[in-house]
Scaffold this active site. Structure first.
Site, PDB file in Angstrom:
ATOM      1  CG  MET A  38      -2.203   0.993   1.326  1.00 13.63           C
ATOM      2  SD  MET A  38      -3.095   1.318  -0.420  1.00 13.63           S
ATOM      3  CE  MET A  38      -3.450   3.108  -0.639  1.00 13.63           C
TER       4      MET A  38
ATOM      5  CG  HIS B 115       0.061   3.813  -5.979  1.00 13.76           C
ATOM      6  ND1 HIS B 115      -0.429   4.278  -7.353  1.00 13.76           N
ATOM      7  CD2 HIS B 115       0.427   2.320  -5.734  1.00 13.76           C
ATOM      8  CE1 HIS B 115      -1.374   3.288  -7.153  1.00 13.76           C
ATOM      9  NE2 HIS B 115      -1.026   1.834  -6.693  1.00 13.76           N
TER      10      HIS B 115
ATOM     11  CD  GLU C 105      -3.778   0.369  -8.224  1.00 13.94           C
ATOM     12  OE1 GLU C 105      -2.470   0.390  -8.310  1.00 13.94           O
ATOM     13  OE2 GLU C 105      -4.321   1.273  -6.893  1.00 13.94           O
TER      14      GLU C 105
ATOM     15  CD  GLU D 231       2.631  -0.251  -3.534  1.00 12.80           C
ATOM     16  OE1 GLU D 231       1.814   0.496  -3.679  1.00 12.80           O
ATOM     17  OE2 GLU D 231       1.599  -1.094  -4.328  1.00 12.80           O
TER      18      GLU D 231
HETATM   19  N1  ARG Z   1      -3.044   0.673  -3.463  1.00 10.36           N
HETATM   20  C1  ARG Z   1      -2.952  -1.092  -3.427  1.00 10.36           C
HETATM   21  C2  ARG Z   1      -1.981  -0.875  -4.888  1.00 10.36           C
HETATM   22  O1  ARG Z   1      -1.220  -0.858  -4.538  1.00 10.36           O
HETATM   23  C3  ARG Z   1      -3.860  -1.611  -3.175  1.00 10.36           C
HETATM   24  C4  ARG Z   1      -4.412  -1.709  -1.922  1.00 10.36           C
HETATM   25  C5  ARG Z   1      -5.805  -2.323  -2.386  1.00 10.36           C
HETATM   26  N2  ARG Z   1      -6.690  -3.178  -0.758  1.00 10.36           N
HETATM   27  C6  ARG Z   1      -7.500  -2.461  -0.620  1.00 10.36           C
HETATM   28  N3  ARG Z   1      -7.755  -3.447   0.200  1.00 10.36           N
HETATM   29  N4  ARG Z   1      -8.307  -3.650  -1.376  1.00 10.36           N
HETATM   30  O2  ARG Z   1      -2.222  -2.011  -5.242  1.00 10.36           O
HETATM   31 ZN    ZN Z   2      -0.975   0.564  -6.970  1.00  5.78          ZN
END
Ligand code: ARG
Ligand code: ZN
Length: 881
Positions: free
Chosen positions: A270, A308, A327, A305
């Protein structure tokens, strides 16, 4: 828990928030079961909203303790607060400060969303909607605020206290044994990017100097005793930061960048601002415990990550329908990074294997949805291969259509225009339309239409007239809620390979030379005439897999063998072999089902031999060519009335034939590729190991005792996990004493290392043998197994359900019943992981009728359960559709 028949949330219902939050001050007093959170929110009416509105804050399993407005307690008659929300019907008309105190129990948080404990440490996961499990808040990504977090804890219990942004103060709380840290994050962010960590952690650090000369402290925090396994992740972080400067001009913005690895985590990792929290699987690595594939995944996820920070954090999503905005784009960026760090063609092949293996399958079944969905009941069920991997393909197509310079100009415009904001897909695509001076309205269909486009190509060559005519038709199949589709804009990169193996120039009538070989399809059926083609050529279509489509072309096996040895595009060399193998396999599956014998094709073996003997090719590429289509690939290509046993038998027969026919070459290569130096995870060394281990596996495929002994010897002598695990994988396919000896040795050798024991669980769950179900059932009682840990669940149950085609799909239906039973138990603890496991049923309609009926009955039994989580109910109901 009860089945929540929550009404679907629709993109078309989007409204700007009534209230905005400028600043958030959180005061978190950590306690194992009674953590107290004081939240101070500076609120103001949204100037663009439609006049005075009630204040409605989200909550989830919260206990409210007190509520004040501008410092004065709010009478109980003036608000309503419960576990899932706080409403103030008549808030002040102008800006005001709301203070709310809540209490939560991190130890009881088995959903692993919000604030929870992992191995005794405190950590958080807020995306998508976990922040509301910490305090009441407008939990939506278009509400962006500046956060200051004070964390307090017992010094002994949590000597390390981490938050978002920069550390601004720390100290003791005199006379209490407690201490505190204050973190301030100057960048406004949505609450899903909030994070905190408290615990006993070891750390590995370095300093990074950014392109403008600022110095940033980097740190990777891990459970005590594991810091020696954090070095690779830290180095990968440095490479990622440098690459984003060079490839996209993006510089890091805070004084620190912290990564924390935790053992209990629902997903991969995350991107919380300045404080990434990772599943320890994507951080911890040493040669003895991690395979080459693990190292590559770590590098990719660390990069993902980190990237992001610009694509997700500095620019976030307006709403969760726009999830692919961050994403898909960030997956595209991490794929490009890995391609630059390693081998570009090999990375592309690996990515396409994943795309076809997961996304094409999803797109062909009841869970199909557009890259940007238009409705959802549970957003956590939309962190899918479609949003991530197909989302990345869509960005790649933009680059192919526009060319690299214009693509970069579009990205620069996007960063300049939307920095600090929550954006939409329309706004993103508009940047490229502007940069390229081009209309991308048809291109937008890639975001709105689900389903994998199917392209049919036929050719006619007139060598006298020097023309080659390509007739190309496209169809997008119906998907749930989308019975009829419009034609798409599809960039098909093309080459014509002449008899000498060289490309013949592409001159499209009515257009001229084809820039970068990109043929752009826009209509249901089109004719393209190429001039100046005087020699016979073989078309090489969709080079580099320029578009995520299925192609049916009138290429015969001679053409495919020619491409396999001559195409200048390595992706299509690989693809030609795959297509050849797939055609043979599909024919043999049909033959097996009608009681006939399998056909042995010398042409395929010939093509494989020519690739094997081509010393100019990199070993990692050769390893990919030698890896014939998986059972899942074959099932997908067959598409309907699928019989997993027949597929297994056909594939097994082909592997035996290859192993027999090529045995001498495979053995010579196996010996030649032996690496006597110390292990290094770099791509070239990994490629040599990959090829050597494919050779071993094919040598053993016919089941000769000598080759099985070779695998057993490699297992015993290996000085690294890649070779050890590959040998164990080969042994696992042969019901021999060597297999059980090696499995027992592995369990004993790595008994104290849960991440490594996951490999042992996964491997056993994938054994294609009728005894495997009983083995997996037994392993659920193994002391190292736990339904509370998502990695254990994925290793044992996920591998069985998603990767063991014959045994999950047992004809007696017992595989389905077992998985459904585990899912139901798990649903009471962790609905997100339960729902994910249930997606193993997503291809049930494509099965032959006996298995189809059994799978449907199982799904219906689960659906009839009165107490499903919203996550699981959503998956089961859509699967039954
Ligand atoms: N944003 C995170 C990633 O790098 C994924 C997190 C998703 N977590 C969740 N509980 N839906 O892809
Ligand atoms: Zn992501």
């Amino acid at each position: 828990m009860r089945t929540e028949h929550a009404r679907p949330i629709r993109l078309s219902d989007y409204r700007a928030p009534d209230w905005l939050v400028d600043t958030v001050h959180l005061d978190v007093a950590l306690h194992p079961s009674r953590t107290r959170i004081k939240a101070r929110l500076a609120l103001r009416p949204n100037p663009s909203a439609r006049g005075p509105a009630p204040l409605v804050l989200d909550g989830d399993e919260l206990t409210p303790l007190s509520v004040t407005i501008d410092g004065a307690a709010l009478p109980a008659t003036e608000y309503a607060a419960g576990p899932d929300g706080l409403t103030i019907p008549q808030p002040p008309a102008g800006p005001f400060v709301l203070e709310v105190e809540t209490e939560i129990d991190p130890s009881a948080n088995t959903k692993l969303m919000g604030l929870y404990r992992s191995s005794g440490n405190y950590c958080t996961q807020c995306e998508a909607e976990g922040f509301r499990r910490i305090t009441y808040f407008p939990d939506r990504p278009d509400v962006m605020a500046v956060y200051t977090t004070r964390i307090e804890a017992e010094r002994d219990e949590a000597p390390v206290l981490l938050g978002n942004g920069n550390l601004v103060a720390r100290g003791d709380v005199p006379g209490t044994g407690r201490h505190f840290a204050v973190w301030h994050d100057p960048f406004p962010k949505p609450c899903y990017l909030f994070a905190l960590v408290g615990g006993r952690l070891d750390v590995r650090r370095t300093t990074f100097t950014t392109m403008s000369g600022r110095s940033v402290e980097l740190a990777v925090y891990v459970e005590p005793g594991k810091a020696d396994r954090a070095g690779y992740a830290l180095a990968a972080l440095e490479r990622s930061m440098r690459w984003d400067e060079q490839a996209f001009g993006r510089e890091y913005d805070l004084d620190v960048f912290n990564i924390v690895a935790v053992a209990d985590f629902n997903m991969g990792a995350m991107e919380n601002k300045g404080l990434n929290i990772f599943n320890d699987k994507y951080v911890l690595a040493s040669p003895e415990t991690a395979t080459d594939a693990d190292f590559a995944h770590i590098e990719a996820v660390i990069a993902h990550e980190y990237f992001h920070n610009w694509t997700g954090n500095r620019i976030t999503c307006r709403d969760w329908f726009q999830l692919c905005l961050k994403e898909g784009l960030t997956v595209f960026r991490d794929q490009e990074f890995s391609a630059d760090m390693r081998s570009r063609p090999v990375k592309r092949i690996a990515d396409v294997r994943v795309l076809r293996g997961h996304q094409f399958v999803e797109d062909a079944g009841p869970l199909a949805h557009p890259v940007r969905p238009e409705t959802y009941r549970e957003i956590n069920n939309f962190y899918t291969a479609t949003v991530y991997e197909k989302g990345a393909e869509v960005v790649r197509m933009l680059k192919i259509l526009l060319g690299p310079e214009t693509f970069r100009a579009g990205m620069d415009l996007y960063f300049a225009r939307h920095d600090g904001r929550a954006a939409t897909i329309e706004e993103f695509v508009a940047c490229f339309a502007e940069a390229g001076g081009t209309d991308l309205s048809q291109f937008m269909l890639w975001y709105g239409q689900a389903g994998t486009p199917e392209i049919a190509v036929t050719r006619r060559h007139d060598s006298q007239g020097g023309t080659l005519v390509l007739d190309i038709a496209q169809v997008v199949p119906p998907t749930p809620g989308q019975p009829a589709k419009s034609p798409m804009q599809i960039p098909l990169v093309l080459g014509f390979v002449g008899p000498d193996g060289r490309d013949v120039p592409l001159t499209l009538r009515g257009h001229g030379p084809l820039e970068r070989g990109v043929l752009v399809l826009t209509k249901p059926a089109e004719r393209f005439v190429f001039d100046g083609i005087t020699v016979p050529v073989v078309p090489s279509l969709n080079r580099g897999f320029s578009a995520p489509v299925k192609i049916k072309a009138d290429l015969g096996s001679d053409d495919l063998r020619f491409l396999a040895t001559h195409d200048s595009d390595p992706f299509n060399r690989w693809q030609a072999v795959q297509t050849l193998a797939s055609e043979i396999l599909i024919g043999n599956v049909a033959a097996i089902r009608t009681g006939g014998g399998v056909r042995h094709d010398g042409g395929l073996v010939h093509a494989l031999a020519s690739v094997l003997e081509d010393e100019r090719l990199e070993p990692a590429f050769v390893a990919q060519v030698l890896s014939i289509p998986s059972e899942g690939d074959i099932a997908r290509d067959i598409g309907r009335d699928v019989d997993p046993e027949a597929i297994f038998d056909a594939r097994h027969a082909l592997r035996r034939a290859i192993g027999n026919d090529l045995a001498p070459t495979l053995r010579v290569l196996y010996d030649r590729l032996r690496d006597d130096g110390p292990y290094s995870p770099d791509a070239a060394s990994a490629g040599r190991r990959a090829l050597r281990n494919v050779c071993l596996d094919l040598l053993a495929a016919p089941g000769h005792a000598g080759a099985v002994a070779l695998a057993a010897a490699q297992y015993a002598e290996a000085d690294n996990m890649t070779d050890r695990m590959a040998a164990l994988g080969t042994l696992s396919l042969h019901d021999t004493a060597e297999r059980e000896t090696a499995l027992a040795d592995f369990a004993e050798r790595f008994r104290d290392d849960p991440l490594v024991i996951d490999k042992w669980f996964a491997l056993q769950a994938m054994i294609p043998d009728p005894s495997t179900l009983a083995r997996v059932e037994r392993l659920t009682d193994h002391p190292a197994f736990s339904l509370g840990n998502p990695n254990r669940v994925r290793a044992l149950l996920g591998s069985f359900a998603q990767a063991n085609h014959t045994q999950f799909n047992r004809a007696d239906g017992k595989g389905y019943d077992f998985v459904a039973g585990m899912v139901l138990t798990l649903d009471g603890k962790n609905p997100q992981v339960a729902a994910r496991l249930m997606t193993a049923f997503r291809s049930w309609r494509a099965l032959e009728s006996g298995r189809r009926d059994k799978a449907r009955a199982t799904l219906e039994r689960v659906a009839a359960n009165p107490s499903l989580s919203r996550d699981l109910a959503d998956i089961v109901e859509r699967s039954l559709g």
